[in-house]
Design a protein around this motif. Structure first.
Motif, PDB file in Angstrom:
ATOM      1  N   VAL A   1      21.437  -2.201 -55.653  1.00 22.78           N
ATOM      2  CA  VAL A   1      21.341  -0.636 -55.557  1.00 22.78           C
ATOM      3  C   VAL A   1      21.668   0.287 -56.569  1.00 22.78           C
ATOM      4  CG1 VAL A   1      21.693   1.470 -53.920  1.00 22.78           C
ATOM      5  CG2 VAL A   1      21.153  -0.821 -53.022  1.00 22.78           C
ATOM      6  N   ILE A   2      23.012  -0.072 -57.107  1.00 22.14           N
ATOM      7  CA  ILE A   2      23.655   0.909 -58.411  1.00 22.14           C
ATOM      8  C   ILE A   2      22.783   0.456 -59.284  1.00 22.14           C
ATOM      9  CG2 ILE A   2      25.625   0.793 -59.802  1.00 22.14           C
ATOM     10  CD1 ILE A   2      27.170  -0.050 -57.480  1.00 22.14           C
ATOM     11  N   THR A   3      22.189  -0.823 -59.973  1.00 19.22           N
ATOM     12  CA  THR A   3      21.366  -0.767 -61.074  1.00 19.22           C
ATOM     13  C   THR A   3      20.167  -0.399 -60.881  1.00 19.22           C
ATOM     14  OG1 THR A   3      22.369  -2.924 -61.248  1.00 19.22           O
ATOM     15  CG2 THR A   3      20.438  -2.745 -62.524  1.00 19.22           C
TER      16      THR A   3
ATOM     17  N   THR B   1      35.846   0.401 -60.170  1.00 19.65           N
ATOM     18  CA  THR B   1      34.560   0.757 -60.604  1.00 19.65           C
ATOM     19  C   THR B   1      33.717   1.404 -59.476  1.00 19.65           C
ATOM     20  OG1 THR B   1      33.685  -1.340 -59.446  1.00 19.65           O
ATOM     21  CG2 THR B   1      34.368  -1.457 -61.991  1.00 19.65           C
ATOM     22  N   GLY B   2      34.063   1.491 -58.388  1.00 21.28           N
ATOM     23  CA  GLY B   2      33.580   2.476 -57.403  1.00 21.28           C
ATOM     24  C   GLY B   2      33.749   3.816 -57.436  1.00 21.28           C
TER      25      GLY B   2
ATOM     26  N   GLY C   1      26.404  -1.491 -62.204  1.00 20.81           N
ATOM     27  CA  GLY C   1      25.302  -2.403 -61.173  1.00 20.81           C
ATOM     28  C   GLY C   1      25.531  -3.848 -61.673  1.00 20.81           C
ATOM     29  N   ILE C   2      25.152  -4.243 -62.850  1.00 19.47           N
ATOM     30  CA  ILE C   2      24.958  -5.749 -63.250  1.00 19.47           C
ATOM     31  C   ILE C   2      26.541  -6.118 -63.187  1.00 19.47           C
ATOM     32  CG2 ILE C   2      24.596  -7.039 -65.214  1.00 19.47           C
ATOM     33  CD1 ILE C   2      22.569  -5.143 -65.921  1.00 19.47           C
ATOM     34  N   TRP C   3      27.585  -5.581 -63.581  1.00 16.79           N
ATOM     35  CA  TRP C   3      28.804  -6.020 -63.371  1.00 16.79           C
ATOM     36  C   TRP C   3      29.279  -6.426 -62.009  1.00 16.79           C
ATOM     37  CZ3 TRP C   3      32.517  -8.610 -65.559  1.00 16.79           C
ATOM     38  CH2 TRP C   3      33.592  -8.863 -64.888  1.00 16.79           C
TER      39      TRP C   3
END
Length: 147
Positions: free
Chosen positions: A128-130, A70-71, A99-101
């Protein structure tokens, strides 16, 4: 003998309205805020990919592979958004989903019983991603409304 088409073919990508919309999206992505959000999402993706080795949970194979894949996917998506937002703005919704995952992955992926370090790393990175994803989606929406 091949038949010629009776109607001329028309590439919708060349339509003036679509070209103007792409130009607006590209201008929004080239703004300081657009570049900042894309850059932060890219760096978050890189951190997510290496986080098992930074935090020290590479022994948990499932979470390690999840964060690595995912990254890398997020880093590639952020690089694409940064360079060609006008063409791939339709994929911006994927960033907050990643982000949620990332936030829920330590509890969902087996084996259960993630350490505090794993949970904190994934929750903070996921938040941060979300936030970056929501900002990216909003960036495209705001450029549409302004034009």
């Amino acid at each position: 003998m091949a038949e010629r088409p009776t109607h001329p073919t028309y590439d919708m990508g060349q339509h003036p309205d679509i070209a103007a919309l792409r130009a607006r999206y590209d201008l929004a992505a080239q703004s300081r805020s657009g570049q900042s959000v894309s850059g932060l999402a890219f760096l978050s993706g890189l951190y997510l990919a290496i986080s098992p080795w930074v935090v020290g949970f590479f022994g948990r194979t499932t979470l390690t592979v999840n964060n690595l894949v995912t990254g890398i996917a997020l880093a590639l998506l952020a690089a694409g958004i940064s360079s060609a937002y006008g063409r791939i703005h339709g994929l911006a919704w994927v960033v907050p989903i990643i982000g949620i995952w990332t936030i829920i992955a330590p509890w969902v992926l087996p084996p259960h019983g993630a350490s505090v370090g794993m949970i904190i790393s994934n929750v903070v990175t996921g938040a941060v991603i979300t936030a970056c994803g929501l900002a990216t989606v909003t960036l495209g929406t705001m450029s549409t409304h302004r034009g």
